[in-house]
Design a protein around this motif. Structure first.
Motif, PDB file in Angstrom:
ATOM      1  N   GLY A   9      77.997  46.312  45.725  1.00  0.00           N
ATOM      2  CA  GLY A   9      78.393  45.446  44.618  1.00  0.00           C
ATOM      3  C   GLY A   9      78.060  43.982  44.846  1.00  0.00           C
ATOM      4  O   GLY A   9      76.900  43.568  44.758  1.00  0.00           O
ATOM      5  N   ASN A  44      74.825  51.961  44.748  1.00  0.00           N
ATOM      6  CA  ASN A  44      75.881  52.831  45.280  1.00  0.00           C
ATOM      7  C   ASN A  44      76.784  53.323  44.151  1.00  0.00           C
ATOM      8  O   ASN A  44      77.247  52.540  43.331  1.00  0.00           O
ATOM      9  CB  ASN A  44      76.718  52.037  46.288  1.00  0.00           C
ATOM     10  N   ASP A  47      81.710  54.425  44.963  1.00  0.00           N
ATOM     11  CA  ASP A  47      82.955  53.765  44.546  1.00  0.00           C
ATOM     12  C   ASP A  47      83.390  54.201  43.157  1.00  0.00           C
ATOM     13  O   ASP A  47      84.436  53.775  42.662  1.00  0.00           O
ATOM     14  CB  ASP A  47      82.778  52.237  44.476  1.00  0.00           C
ATOM     15  N   ASP A  59      79.853  49.245  41.315  1.00  0.00           N
ATOM     16  CA  ASP A  59      78.715  48.581  41.945  1.00  0.00           C
ATOM     17  C   ASP A  59      77.521  48.468  40.991  1.00  0.00           C
ATOM     18  O   ASP A  59      76.863  47.421  40.936  1.00  0.00           O
ATOM     19  CB  ASP A  59      78.328  49.300  43.243  1.00  0.00           C
ATOM     20  N   SER A 215      79.084  51.310  51.075  1.00  0.00           N
ATOM     21  CA  SER A 215      77.984  51.052  50.138  1.00  0.00           C
ATOM     22  C   SER A 215      76.678  51.614  50.707  1.00  0.00           C
ATOM     23  O   SER A 215      76.183  52.633  50.247  1.00  0.00           O
ATOM     24  CB  SER A 215      77.861  49.556  49.843  1.00  0.00           C
TER      25      SER A 215
HETATM   26 CA    CA Z   1      81.503  48.503  46.174  1.00  0.00          CA
END
Ligand code: CA
Ligand code: GDP
Length: 327
Positions: A9, A44, A47, A59, A215
């Motif tokens: 992110g 990613n 999450d 992200d 990540s």
């Molecule tokens: Ca993240």
């Protein structure tokens, strides 16, 4: 030049903004564009979480909003000029959880995504459709179209259990020691369409300062991605400076997988088969990792200029290690 960037992110998004500036390109959305440089981001999705019936992809959205000019700059996530009326109304109905900051503007993004999911579109197609509005100047691909979620094994008064990464990270501020971090669904997942092709066609790969466990680690857990990346010249930027994460709680993630919170240990964990070069901060000058070319320079992305300089340093090291000094 074709560059692939596996990214989380906030750290990933800020680095990408610097990379775009360093390359002097703002419109490299695809191979059909008449630009010299193309950046493909492998985002990613570990999450990701479903809340209130909405699939949330923190992200991917952070990268999209940051590069598209819609991010809340101070926070680093969520929309600028955001209000939280929907969140308050949901709380008034007693809807749980209350710890997730889903703003009103952001909710619109999630309604679009929910509608496309209901219509049967894969996440990669949905992300492309959302990017039609935001024009991030990169090709943003989710690591996979399959559902892969990071879960964390914790122990509290309710006993030993696995919770979603977001619950551990946001609600508990990663304060409950994590016994294990698991990529649920990773084993059976496949890279999203275009991911492996982009890596194969890439001239080089840059790893931004993203969380090395949840990540970068999640992306590497998708079968096929790591194997494709090791064939490339890969240069990473350390997210750890002077033995601590710059922001966030990456140290808690590293501890959970038994890796010391240091720039050198993170590079060794990522592996010398994967990493060719590693940038560490001046505070970590002298770091040595067998089989990896380590260079030190300032690594705080404090403003656009310093961020661009970090990206340029990563780019230059990658070109040097590939053995072609010029661009
Ligand atoms: Ca993240
Ligand atoms: P997240 O998904 O929002 O957590 O963002 P990432 O996965 O991209 O990870 C953020 C990581 O980047 C954290 O481990 C931070 O320590 C690191 N980070 C954040 N800002 C900076 C910075 O200015 N310089 C460096 N070197 N690392 C940073």
């Amino acid at each position: 030049m074709r560059i692939v960037v596996p990214a989380g992110g906030i750290g990933g998004a800020r680095f990408l903004r610097g990379l775009k500036a360093a390359l002097g390109t703002d419109a490299s959305t695809g191979p059909d564009q008449a630009t010299d440089h193309q950046i493909t981001v492998i985002g990613n999705t570990g999450d990701d979480i479903t809340l209130f019936g909405l699939r949330i992809c923190p992200d991917l959205d952070t990268v999209m909003y940051t590069l598209g000019g819609g991010i809340n700059e101070e926070q680093g996530w969520g929309r600028a000029d955001e209000t939280f009326t929907v969140k308050e109304e949901l709380a008034a109905y007693g809807m749980k959880p209350t710890w997730f900051g889903l703003g009103d503007r952001d909710t619109a993004t999630h309604i679009v995504r929910a509608q496309m999911i209901a219509a049967g579109y894969p996440l990669s197609a949905i992300t492309e459709a959302l990017c039609d509005r935001w024009r991030p100047g990169v090709r943003l691909l989710p690591m996979t179209d399959d559902q892969v979620e990071t879960h964390v094994v914790i122990e509290d008064e309710r006993g030993r259990r696995a919770v979603h990464f977001q619950e551990w990270w946001i609600e508990h501020r990663a304060a409950l020691p994590a016994e294990r971090i698991i990529s649920v669904g990773a084993e059976d997942s496949r890279p999203a369409p275009g991911v492996i092709e982009a890596v194969k066609e890439a001239d080089l790969v840059l790893l931004p300062p993203s969380n090395p466990v949840v990540s970068v680690g999640s992306i590497l857990n998708v079968p096929g991605i790591r194997d494709a990346l090791v064939d490339k010249t890969v240069v990473g930027v350390s997210p750890i400076i002077g033995g601590a994460p710059v922001r966030g709680m990456a140290d808690a993630c590293l501890t959970a997988i038994g890796v010391e919170t240091s720039a050198g240990a993170v590079a060794a964990h990522l592996g010398s088969d994967l990493l060719d070069g590693w940038l560490v901060d001046e505070a970590d000058a002298g770091t040595e990792v067998e089989g990896i070319e380590v260079r030190s320079r300032p690594l705080y992305m404090s403003d656009p200029e310093s961020t661009e300089a970090i990206a340029r340093a990563a780019l230059d090291l990658a070109l040097e290690l590939r053995g072609d000094g010029g661009r």
